[in-house]
Scaffold this motif. Structure first.
Motif, PDB file in Angstrom:
ATOM      1  N   ARG A   1      -0.406   6.684   5.173  1.00 64.82           N
ATOM      2  CA  ARG A   1       0.854   6.005   4.851  1.00 64.82           C
ATOM      3  C   ARG A   1       0.626   4.526   4.561  1.00 64.82           C
ATOM      4  O   ARG A   1       1.173   3.963   3.599  1.00 64.82           O
ATOM      5  CB  ARG A   1       1.842   6.171   6.008  1.00 64.82           C
ATOM      6  N   LEU A   2      -0.209   3.882   5.383  1.00 62.50           N
ATOM      7  CA  LEU A   2      -0.515   2.464   5.151  1.00 62.50           C
ATOM      8  C   LEU A   2      -1.250   2.265   3.834  1.00 62.50           C
ATOM      9  O   LEU A   2      -1.039   1.267   3.132  1.00 62.50           O
ATOM     10  CB  LEU A   2      -1.344   1.928   6.322  1.00 62.50           C
ATOM     11  N   ARG A   3      -2.117   3.198   3.482  1.00 61.57           N
ATOM     12  CA  ARG A   3      -2.806   3.089   2.204  1.00 61.57           C
ATOM     13  C   ARG A   3      -1.838   3.211   1.022  1.00 61.57           C
ATOM     14  O   ARG A   3      -1.947   2.474   0.037  1.00 61.57           O
ATOM     15  CB  ARG A   3      -3.877   4.181   2.107  1.00 61.57           C
ATOM     16  N   ASN A   4      -0.883   4.105   1.133  1.00 65.12           N
ATOM     17  CA  ASN A   4       0.106   4.248   0.059  1.00 65.12           C
ATOM     18  C   ASN A   4       0.951   2.989  -0.077  1.00 65.12           C
ATOM     19  O   ASN A   4       1.253   2.540  -1.188  1.00 65.12           O
ATOM     20  CB  ASN A   4       0.992   5.458   0.327  1.00 65.12           C
ATOM     21  N   VAL A   5       1.345   2.401   1.067  1.00 63.29           N
ATOM     22  CA  VAL A   5       2.129   1.162   1.018  1.00 63.29           C
ATOM     23  C   VAL A   5       1.313   0.035   0.402  1.00 63.29           C
ATOM     24  O   VAL A   5       1.814  -0.764  -0.404  1.00 63.29           O
ATOM     25  CB  VAL A   5       2.601   0.786   2.438  1.00 63.29           C
ATOM     26  N   ALA A   6       0.023  -0.058   0.766  1.00 56.34           N
ATOM     27  CA  ALA A   6      -0.831  -1.110   0.215  1.00 56.34           C
ATOM     28  C   ALA A   6      -1.051  -0.916  -1.282  1.00 56.34           C
ATOM     29  O   ALA A   6      -1.106  -1.892  -2.042  1.00 56.34           O
ATOM     30  CB  ALA A   6      -2.175  -1.119   0.950  1.00 56.34           C
ATOM     31  N   ARG A   7      -1.148   0.326  -1.727  1.00 58.19           N
ATOM     32  CA  ARG A   7      -1.329   0.577  -3.153  1.00 58.19           C
ATOM     33  C   ARG A   7      -0.101   0.189  -3.949  1.00 58.19           C
ATOM     34  O   ARG A   7      -0.209  -0.352  -5.061  1.00 58.19           O
ATOM     35  CB  ARG A   7      -1.660   2.054  -3.382  1.00 58.19           C
ATOM     36  N   THR A   8       1.081   0.450  -3.422  1.00 57.20           N
ATOM     37  CA  THR A   8       2.304   0.075  -4.131  1.00 57.20           C
ATOM     38  C   THR A   8       2.482  -1.441  -4.189  1.00 57.20           C
ATOM     39  O   THR A   8       2.976  -1.975  -5.189  1.00 57.20           O
ATOM     40  CB  THR A   8       3.527   0.704  -3.442  1.00 57.20           C
TER      41      THR A   8
ATOM     42  N   VAL B   1      -5.716  -2.512   2.405  1.00 55.53           N
ATOM     43  CA  VAL B   1      -5.232  -1.668   3.491  1.00 55.53           C
ATOM     44  C   VAL B   1      -5.417  -2.407   4.806  1.00 55.53           C
ATOM     45  O   VAL B   1      -6.523  -2.871   5.109  1.00 55.53           O
ATOM     46  CB  VAL B   1      -5.987  -0.332   3.529  1.00 55.53           C
ATOM     47  N   PRO B   2      -4.357  -2.589   5.615  1.00 55.64           N
ATOM     48  CA  PRO B   2      -4.530  -3.249   6.911  1.00 55.64           C
ATOM     49  C   PRO B   2      -5.358  -2.376   7.836  1.00 55.64           C
ATOM     50  O   PRO B   2      -4.966  -1.281   8.208  1.00 55.64           O
ATOM     51  CB  PRO B   2      -3.092  -3.412   7.424  1.00 55.64           C
ATOM     52  N   GLY B   3      -6.535  -2.850   8.190  1.00 53.45           N
ATOM     53  CA  GLY B   3      -7.428  -2.095   9.060  1.00 53.45           C
ATOM     54  C   GLY B   3      -7.327  -2.550  10.496  1.00 53.45           C
ATOM     55  O   GLY B   3      -7.104  -3.726  10.790  1.00 53.45           O
ATOM     56  N   ILE B   4      -7.475  -1.643  11.420  1.00 51.57           N
ATOM     57  CA  ILE B   4      -7.462  -1.946  12.856  1.00 51.57           C
ATOM     58  C   ILE B   4      -8.805  -1.534  13.412  1.00 51.57           C
ATOM     59  O   ILE B   4      -9.169  -0.356  13.380  1.00 51.57           O
ATOM     60  CB  ILE B   4      -6.323  -1.201  13.582  1.00 51.57           C
TER      61      ILE B   4
ATOM     62  N   LYS C   1      11.335  -1.726 -10.504  1.00 54.92           N
ATOM     63  CA  LYS C   1      10.284  -0.897 -11.075  1.00 54.92           C
ATOM     64  C   LYS C   1      10.139   0.387 -10.253  1.00 54.92           C
ATOM     65  O   LYS C   1      10.437   0.418  -9.059  1.00 54.92           O
ATOM     66  CB  LYS C   1       8.956  -1.648 -11.087  1.00 54.92           C
ATOM     67  N   LYS C   2       9.660   1.419 -10.901  1.00 54.72           N
ATOM     68  CA  LYS C   2       9.441   2.683 -10.220  1.00 54.72           C
ATOM     69  C   LYS C   2       8.253   2.570  -9.272  1.00 54.72           C
ATOM     70  O   LYS C   2       7.275   1.881  -9.574  1.00 54.72           O
ATOM     71  CB  LYS C   2       9.189   3.790 -11.237  1.00 54.72           C
ATOM     72  N   LYS C   3       8.365   3.225  -8.133  1.00 49.67           N
ATOM     73  CA  LYS C   3       7.279   3.201  -7.161  1.00 49.67           C
ATOM     74  C   LYS C   3       6.088   3.988  -7.679  1.00 49.67           C
ATOM     75  O   LYS C   3       6.252   5.024  -8.342  1.00 49.67           O
ATOM     76  CB  LYS C   3       7.751   3.791  -5.824  1.00 49.67           C
TER      77      LYS C   3
END
Length: 342
Positions: free
Chosen positions: A192-199, A204-207, A110-112
């Motif tokens: 960047r982490l938010r974009n990865v989590a959305r895909t 979103v992994p929070g620290i 599938k397309k990102k």
């Protein structure tokens, strides 16, 4: 030129074919070529030539080899008809479209999902222009990389920084620049982490107390508790809201008794200790203690039995050294004992 190349290829093919021993392999002709279905896009050849069942029982392997040879030869003959291109010293051909539908092992990827910036750029009509890697550096008067080691216009190597008019004159501008860069790097990493989590359709992994799009009640209360303790007095003199409840994320404080306290409480504690010592009811588990004593006695008896037994090797050694039973003066035969008495 083209005729000379074709003549060279033909001479090479003739040389290779002349070295083969099988007469059938010396030719590129194929019988009943019109019955062979070719799909150059998939490099597939299907030979539909029928054979007699009686001959197949006797010469089945040879017939299969012959059919395979004809199909392969027909496929290569069709591939040689495709125009050849030369690129980087190699000869390439462009295969035609596939005729046969081939099933896939895995589904089509599938397309990102587009990132927020891509969606924003699409809505505003912003085109992605690729920047050149090398940039002109005015200080060194030469081209340098835009980023990385020895980059152009590197402000980290400045030995002096001009203080702005509206800034504090005693503020460290070098430290301020480093802090701003760390904040930019952290913000980019969070995006960047938010974009990865959305895909991947995950959270979103929070620290620590990383910002979230929809913070929960516990997250807000934890952030409020951290903000209260961020002062120099660790929140001792921080003002509270009128109806603010004590936070459950502050942790439990250890309670210590004062060095000069109430004598009555100390007297009561000492009496409790004396009562527990002077009670007639024993606090020792009698059954457990008795079982332990019995087990120790059994282990001692077993050790005594093992010590009384003497191994055979030790008996023979005692006899050779003259260490026998009490009453005898060593081992040996009667003659030796008599000589010793004399």
């Amino acid at each position: 030129m083209a005729e000379s190349m074709a003549g060279g290829k033909q001479s090479l093919v003739d040389t290779v074919l002349s070295q083969t021993e099988d007469q059938q392999l010396r030719t590129t002709n194929v019988e009943n070529e019109e019955l062979i279905e070719l799909d150059e896009g998939n490099l597939l050849a299907i030979n539909e030539n029928k054979t007699d069942t009686k001959d197949f029982k006797k010469k089945g392997e040879n017939i299969l080899l012959s059919l395979t040879r004809d199909a392969t030869q027909a496929l290569f003959n069709s591939l040689w008809k495709i125009p050849v291109e030369q690129k980087d010293g190699a000869y390439l051909i462009t295969l035609p479209e596939q005729k046969t539908w081939m099933p896939r092992e895995k589904p089509v990827p599938k397309k990102k999902a587009p990132t927020k910036w891509e969606e924003y750029a699409k809505s505003k009509g912003i085109l992605n222009k690729k920047k050149s890697r090398m940039v002109w550096d005015d200080q060194s008067q030469q081209y340098k990389p835009r980023w990385g080691y020895n980059r152009a216009n590197d402000d980290t190597k400045d030995w002096v920084i001009e203080v702005p008019d509206n800034a504090d004159p005693f503020e460290d501008q070098f430290e301020k620049r480093k802090t701003a860069k760390k904040e930019r790097v952290a913000k980019n990493e969070l995006q960047r982490l938010r974009n990865v989590a959305r895909t991947q359709k995950k959270k979103v992994p929070g620290i620590g107390l990383a910002p979230t799009e929809q913070p929960s009640k516990d997250h807000l209360s934890k952030a409020l508790a951290v903000a209260h303790k961020s002062t120099a007095s660790i929140g001792k003199f921080t003002d509270r809201l009128p109806k603010e409840k004590p936070s459950k994320f502050t942790g439990k404080k250890r309670k210590f008794e004062p060095s000069i306290g109430n004598l009555g409480n100390e007297k009561e504690k000492q009496l409790k200790v004396l009562d527990s010592v002077s009670k007639k009811v024993p606090t020792i588990n009698v059954t457990k203690a008795a079982n332990r004593m019995l087990r120790q006695d059994e282990e001692k008896r077993a050790q005594d039995k093992q010590s009384k037994k003497t191994p055979k090797k030790l008996k023979g050694r005692k006899a050779s050294l003259g260490l026998g039973k009490p009453g005898r003066q060593g081992g040996g035969n009667k003659k030796t004992r008599g000589k010793r008495k004399r």
